[in-house]
Write a protein that holds these residues in place. Structure first.
Motif, PDB file in Angstrom:
ATOM      1  N   SER A   1       1.062  -1.360   4.248  1.00 17.37           N
ATOM      2  CA  SER A   1       0.691  -2.845   4.417  1.00 17.37           C
ATOM      3  C   SER A   1       0.848  -3.777   3.092  1.00 17.37           C
ATOM      4  O   SER A   1       0.528  -3.349   1.967  1.00 17.37           O
ATOM      5  CB  SER A   1      -0.563  -3.051   5.203  1.00 17.37           C
ATOM      6  OG  SER A   1      -1.733  -2.468   4.286  1.00 17.37           O
TER       7      SER A   1
ATOM      8  N   ALA B   1      -6.910  -2.485   4.527  1.00 18.91           N
ATOM      9  CA  ALA B   1      -6.553  -1.758   5.947  1.00 18.91           C
ATOM     10  C   ALA B   1      -6.996  -0.183   5.725  1.00 18.91           C
ATOM     11  O   ALA B   1      -7.442   0.108   6.799  1.00 18.91           O
ATOM     12  CB  ALA B   1      -5.060  -1.847   6.238  1.00 18.91           C
ATOM     13  N   CYS B   2      -6.790   0.567   4.658  1.00 23.36           N
ATOM     14  CA  CYS B   2      -6.791   2.023   4.599  1.00 23.36           C
ATOM     15  C   CYS B   2      -7.659   2.305   3.322  1.00 23.36           C
ATOM     16  O   CYS B   2      -7.968   3.583   3.185  1.00 23.36           O
ATOM     17  CB  CYS B   2      -5.722   2.740   4.864  1.00 23.36           C
ATOM     18  SG  CYS B   2      -4.886   2.825   3.214  1.00 23.36           S
TER      19      CYS B   2
ATOM     20  N   SER C   1      -6.810   2.788   0.467  1.00 18.64           N
ATOM     21  CA  SER C   1      -6.198   3.499  -0.702  1.00 18.64           C
ATOM     22  C   SER C   1      -6.037   2.788  -1.812  1.00 18.64           C
ATOM     23  O   SER C   1      -5.951   1.401  -1.656  1.00 18.64           O
ATOM     24  CB  SER C   1      -4.823   3.501  -0.007  1.00 18.64           C
ATOM     25  OG  SER C   1      -3.868   4.175  -1.071  1.00 18.64           O
TER      26      SER C   1
ATOM     27  N   CYS D   1      -6.643  -1.165  -0.910  1.00 15.29           N
ATOM     28  CA  CYS D   1      -6.034  -1.420   0.583  1.00 15.29           C
ATOM     29  C   CYS D   1      -7.049  -2.075   1.639  1.00 15.29           C
ATOM     30  O   CYS D   1      -8.082  -1.311   1.756  1.00 15.29           O
ATOM     31  CB  CYS D   1      -4.990  -0.595   1.156  1.00 15.29           C
ATOM     32  SG  CYS D   1      -4.475  -0.967   2.554  1.00 15.29           S
TER      33      CYS D   1
ATOM     34  N   CYS E   1       0.838  -1.182   0.113  1.00 15.23           N
ATOM     35  CA  CYS E   1      -0.172   0.149   0.105  1.00 15.23           C
ATOM     36  C   CYS E   1       0.847   1.226   0.030  1.00 15.23           C
ATOM     37  O   CYS E   1       1.899   1.539   0.807  1.00 15.23           O
ATOM     38  CB  CYS E   1      -0.874   0.090   1.352  1.00 15.23           C
ATOM     39  SG  CYS E   1      -1.711   1.518   1.563  1.00 15.23           S
TER      40      CYS E   1
ATOM     41  N   CYS F   1      -0.543   3.275   3.640  1.00 14.52           N
ATOM     42  CA  CYS F   1      -0.146   2.538   5.026  1.00 14.52           C
ATOM     43  C   CYS F   1       0.948   1.673   4.968  1.00 14.52           C
ATOM     44  O   CYS F   1       1.463   1.389   5.915  1.00 14.52           O
ATOM     45  CB  CYS F   1      -1.431   1.836   5.695  1.00 14.52           C
ATOM     46  SG  CYS F   1      -1.892   0.421   5.087  1.00 14.52           S
TER      47      CYS F   1
END
Ligand SMILES: [Zn+2]
Length: 123
Positions: free
Chosen positions: A26, A37-38, A40, A35, A21, A24
């Motif tokens: 990851s 997680a975020c 993106s 992503c 990413c 972030c």
């Protein structure tokens, strides 16, 4: 370019890649446009070591081709903290947690990443 194209281009060069990413940082696999997680959409391709440990495995038999030799499908926890599903070569079964390493094989005209028991020299 499809989300998976970079992965297969890496395999053609003998490199195992994952998406990293851009926001972030990851890592993720299999490839996804966003992503998890975020959320993106920015990412870059990160080269992986190809080393990991067996998380689990199954013997897969092709239901319509019973004569075809069964293959062992492994779920590998890569060093970088992501998981990859692949075939195991060089062994029909393996201990959970055993170290494995990636090898690239030409199968049916395509290069595919496979895993084999790690030789142990490096780690
Ligand atoms: Zn992210």
């Amino acid at each position: 370019m499809s989300d998976e194209a970079f992965f297969w281009e890496g395999v053609d060069r003998g490199q195992l890649l994952a998406q990293k990413c851009g926001d972030c940082g990851s890592l993720r696999h299999p490839p996804l446009p966003m992503c998890p997680a975020c959320q993106s959409l920015n990412w870059t391709a990160q080269a992986l070591s190809g080393h990991g440990r067996v998380h689990g495995w199954i013997v897969s038999k092709h239901p319509s081709r019973p004569d075809e030799s069964p293959r062992t499908v492994v779920l590998v926890d890569l060093e970088e903290g992501i998981r990859m599903v692949s075939n195991l070569e060089g062994a029909s079964h393996i201990e959970i947690g055993a170290p494995v390493e990636v090898v690239f094989r030409e199968i049916g005209g395509a290069t595919l990443p496979q895993f084999r028991p790690a030789t142990g020299a490096s780690r």
